[in-house]
Design an enzyme around this catalytic site. Structure first.
Site, mmCIF file in Angstrom:
data_model
loop_
_atom_site.group_PDB
_atom_site.id
_atom_site.type_symbol
_atom_site.label_atom_id
_atom_site.label_comp_id
_atom_site.label_asym_id
_atom_site.label_seq_id
_atom_site.Cartn_x
_atom_site.Cartn_y
_atom_site.Cartn_z
ATOM 1 N N HIS A 106 -16.632 0.009 -14.755
ATOM 2 C CA HIS A 106 -15.716 0.342 -13.664
ATOM 3 C C HIS A 106 -14.442 -0.494 -13.775
ATOM 4 C CE1 HIS A 106 -19.234 2.274 -11.890
ATOM 5 N NE2 HIS A 106 -18.423 2.862 -11.035
ATOM 6 N N HIS B 161 -21.791 -6.266 -10.103
ATOM 7 C CA HIS B 161 -21.553 -6.973 -11.366
ATOM 8 C C HIS B 161 -21.371 -8.453 -11.098
ATOM 9 C CE1 HIS B 161 -21.206 -3.738 -14.289
ATOM 10 N NE2 HIS B 161 -20.617 -3.021 -13.346
#
Length: 178
Positions: A119, A153
């Site tokens: 992303h 993340h």
């Protein structure tokens, strides 16, 4: 609050202290900011930078606007480059996703690895490509740090993904235009 542990299979042992610090800082940021952001905004950000959303949008724009095809070819080829490069790096490092936000999984996952963040690489790829195409020197706005705040993340995943995205944007702008 949860443990900041992380599982890795390919990181050298001398990096373990850095990985532990990265996991601790990432968990702290996630815990601090999770109550602040509304869930609809988090879901919007999750979907908007997902490959399965951004690639079809780029392809649709290319097919719908043949007169602008020279602008959209770098987007399409850059997305494919991003998919291949991020996938390869993830297979090499095999760092598992943070475990402390298991309910936040609306996007389709191609894998369970977190390093680097796809992303973040896509957001930075698009921001870099837009910047290079339009020469907008006013600054780039990115939601890549929100990947840490979402608990999707670790901080190093996002930084590595952002770095890869910038390189992909430069490559797409310089070499993938016709």
């Amino acid at each position: 609050m949860g443990s900041p542990e992380t599982t890795t299979t390919s990181f050298p042992s001398f990096l373990k202290p850095l990985i532990t610090i990265d996991a601790s800082v990432s968990l702290f940021l996630h815990t601090l900011f999770k109550p602040i952001f509304p869930i609809f905004l988090l879901l919007l950000l999750e979907y908007s930078a997902d490959f399965w959303f951004s690639f079809p949008v780029s392809l649709s724009l290319f097919l719908a606007s043949p007169s602008f095809s020279s602008l959209f070819i770098p987007f399409i080829l850059g997305h494919l480059l991003d998919l291949a490069l991020i996938g390869l790096i993830k297979l090499i490092f095999r760092r598992t996703l943070p475990h402390y936000n298991p309910n936040m999984s609306p996007a389709v996952r191609a894998d369970n690895f977190s390093f680097p963040s796809g992303h973040a690489s896509r957001v930075m790829f698009l921001a870099t490509l837009f910047h290079l195409i339009f020469q907008n020197h006013g600054g780039l706005i990115s939601d890549f740090i929100l990947r840490v705040l979402l608990g999707r993340h670790f901080l190093s995943d996002v930084l590595a993904g952002a770095f890869v995205g910038v390189l992909e944007g430069i490559v797409a702008f310089r070499f993938l235009r016709f």
